[in-house]
Design a protein around this motif. Structure first.
Motif, mmCIF file in Angstrom:
data_model
loop_
_atom_site.group_PDB
_atom_site.id
_atom_site.type_symbol
_atom_site.label_atom_id
_atom_site.label_comp_id
_atom_site.label_asym_id
_atom_site.label_seq_id
_atom_site.Cartn_x
_atom_site.Cartn_y
_atom_site.Cartn_z
ATOM 1 N N ASP A 9 0.872 -1.163 0.000
ATOM 2 C CA ASP A 9 0.000 0.000 0.000
ATOM 3 C C ASP A 9 0.918 1.226 0.000
ATOM 4 O O ASP A 9 2.117 1.111 0.291
ATOM 5 C CB ASP A 9 -0.874 -0.039 1.251
ATOM 6 C CG ASP A 9 -1.663 1.227 1.466
ATOM 7 O OD1 ASP A 9 -2.386 1.641 0.543
ATOM 8 O OD2 ASP A 9 -1.545 1.815 2.563
ATOM 9 N N THR A 13 1.406 3.945 4.633
ATOM 10 C CA THR A 13 2.274 2.774 4.745
ATOM 11 C C THR A 13 3.712 3.160 4.430
ATOM 12 O O THR A 13 4.630 2.852 5.191
ATOM 13 C CB THR A 13 1.798 1.655 3.805
ATOM 14 O OG1 THR A 13 0.503 1.202 4.226
ATOM 15 C CG2 THR A 13 2.767 0.464 3.832
ATOM 16 N N THR A 123 3.228 -2.321 -5.983
ATOM 17 C CA THR A 123 2.311 -1.532 -5.159
ATOM 18 C C THR A 123 0.882 -1.712 -5.648
ATOM 19 O O THR A 123 0.638 -1.955 -6.831
ATOM 20 C CB THR A 123 2.644 -0.029 -5.180
ATOM 21 O OG1 THR A 123 2.293 0.541 -6.452
ATOM 22 C CG2 THR A 123 4.116 0.217 -4.884
ATOM 23 N N SER A 125 -2.758 0.513 -4.772
ATOM 24 C CA SER A 125 -3.268 1.640 -4.005
ATOM 25 C C SER A 125 -4.663 2.040 -4.455
ATOM 26 O O SER A 125 -4.974 2.007 -5.647
ATOM 27 C CB SER A 125 -2.322 2.841 -4.154
ATOM 28 O OG SER A 125 -2.818 3.973 -3.468
ATOM 29 N N ASN A 126 -5.473 2.442 -3.482
ATOM 30 C CA ASN A 126 -6.763 3.051 -3.792
ATOM 31 C C ASN A 126 -6.615 4.537 -4.079
ATOM 32 O O ASN A 126 -7.556 5.181 -4.541
ATOM 33 C CB ASN A 126 -7.740 2.872 -2.623
ATOM 34 C CG ASN A 126 -8.346 1.488 -2.567
ATOM 35 O OD1 ASN A 126 -8.130 0.664 -3.459
ATOM 36 N ND2 ASN A 126 -9.096 1.217 -1.512
ATOM 37 N N LYS A 153 -9.551 -1.745 -3.478
ATOM 38 C CA LYS A 153 -9.334 -2.683 -2.386
ATOM 39 C C LYS A 153 -10.513 -2.526 -1.428
ATOM 40 O O LYS A 153 -10.980 -1.402 -1.233
ATOM 41 C CB LYS A 153 -8.039 -2.349 -1.629
ATOM 42 C CG LYS A 153 -6.765 -2.497 -2.416
ATOM 43 C CD LYS A 153 -5.533 -2.138 -1.586
ATOM 44 C CE LYS A 153 -5.529 -0.718 -1.107
ATOM 45 N NZ LYS A 153 -4.340 -0.335 -0.330
ATOM 46 N N TYR A 175 1.259 -8.948 0.987
ATOM 47 C CA TYR A 175 0.812 -7.566 0.868
ATOM 48 C C TYR A 175 1.029 -6.859 2.190
ATOM 49 O O TYR A 175 0.732 -7.406 3.258
ATOM 50 C CB TYR A 175 -0.667 -7.491 0.470
ATOM 51 C CG TYR A 175 -1.078 -6.087 0.110
ATOM 52 C CD1 TYR A 175 -0.633 -5.508 -1.075
ATOM 53 C CD2 TYR A 175 -1.865 -5.319 0.951
ATOM 54 C CE1 TYR A 175 -0.974 -4.211 -1.413
ATOM 55 C CE2 TYR A 175 -2.211 -4.018 0.625
ATOM 56 C CZ TYR A 175 -1.763 -3.465 -0.555
ATOM 57 O OH TYR A 175 -2.092 -2.177 -0.876
ATOM 58 N N GLY A 177 0.247 -3.349 4.335
ATOM 59 C CA GLY A 177 -0.555 -2.133 4.389
ATOM 60 C C GLY A 177 -0.987 -1.790 5.788
ATOM 61 O O GLY A 177 -0.909 -2.610 6.701
ATOM 62 N N ASP A 183 -6.504 -3.684 3.475
ATOM 63 C CA ASP A 183 -5.211 -4.275 3.130
ATOM 64 C C ASP A 183 -5.059 -5.708 3.617
ATOM 65 O O ASP A 183 -4.782 -6.611 2.829
ATOM 66 C CB ASP A 183 -4.081 -3.409 3.707
ATOM 67 C CG ASP A 183 -4.098 -2.000 3.149
ATOM 68 O OD1 ASP A 183 -4.500 -1.830 1.981
ATOM 69 O OD2 ASP A 183 -3.711 -1.066 3.862
#
Length: 231
Positions: A9, A13, A123, A125-126, A153, A175, A177, A183
């Motif tokens: 993330d 993060t 990576t 990411s939202n 996510k 992963y 996050g 996450d």
């Protein structure tokens, strides 16, 4: 199984994001005062933020692309203020320049360099951080944003798509996050292992997803990874 890839993330993060967004919105309002004064006079920073939240509630499909949400909110503010909409893109560019002025945590740069010696990095990411502008893109083989993928996510598809792009099975990926729901639970539901990046030492809430590991820094993540690789 020994990890072959670690996916991260970004916001909260690898760097703190709340103060960056707050400063970016202040500088945006100052830009509006200079270039679109009718908007600045009618809309305070707080009012723009509230309108954006209302728009997100009314049109949740915009949440997958936060840039589109902010642009739509600004377009509405410009229209209501009777301001020239030609300045919207200038406002967006000014905001994003400030939004990407992040400062990675001290452990991030040395940690990424060390991790790259052991596994592939990527990576998911939202958010809408631009790793090229930030200067971290070269550390990652794959960077997948919700806006490009078309789902946020914790949708399992975004995790699996990143794994596929790296050429690894979800079971071979980890992963990392800060959000236990988006996450940790999201990654685990997609078949990945998940590390909770708990930089502030918070307790695991009752009923939350249980991470495969908890780390406060990338140094701790590296130590965990080396343990996994040695087993």
């Amino acid at each position: 199984m020994k990890p072959k890839a670690i996916l991260f993330d970004l916001d909260d993060t690898l760097w703190p994001i709340a103060p960056v967004i707050a400063e970016a919105e202040l500088t945006l309002h100052a830009w509006l005062a200079a270039h679109a004064p009718k908007v600045a006079a009618q809309w305070s920073v707080a009012a723009l933020r509230a309108h954006r939240a209302e728009l997100a509630a009314a049109r949740p499909e915009l949440l997958v692309d936060l840039a589109a949400l902010r642009r739509a909110s600004l377009q509405a503010a410009f229209a209501q203020a009777g301001e020239d909409a030609a300045h919207v893109e200038g406002a967006m560019a000014h905001f994003f320049a400030a939004r990407n002025a992040v400062t990675p945590y001290d452990d991030v740069l040395p940690g990424l360099l060390k991790l790259r010696q052991h596994v592939q990095l990527g990576t998911i990411s939202n958010g809408n951080a631009d790793l090229e502008v930030i200067g971290l893109a070269h550390h990652f083989e794959v960077s997948l944003a919700a806006a490009r993928f078309g789902a946020l996510k914790p949708h399992p598809g975004i995790f699996r798509a990143a794994c596929e792009a790296l050429g690894v099975a979800p079971a071979d990926a980890v992963y990392v996050g800060d959000d236990l729901a988006l996450d940790v639970a999201g990654a685990q539901a997609a078949g990945l292992r998940a590390v909770w990046m708990n930089r502030h030492g918070g307790a695991l809430p009752d009923g939350a997803a249980v991470p495969d590991a908890v780390c406060a820094t990338l140094d701790e993540l590296l130590a965990w990874l080396e343990q996994q690789l040695a087993e």
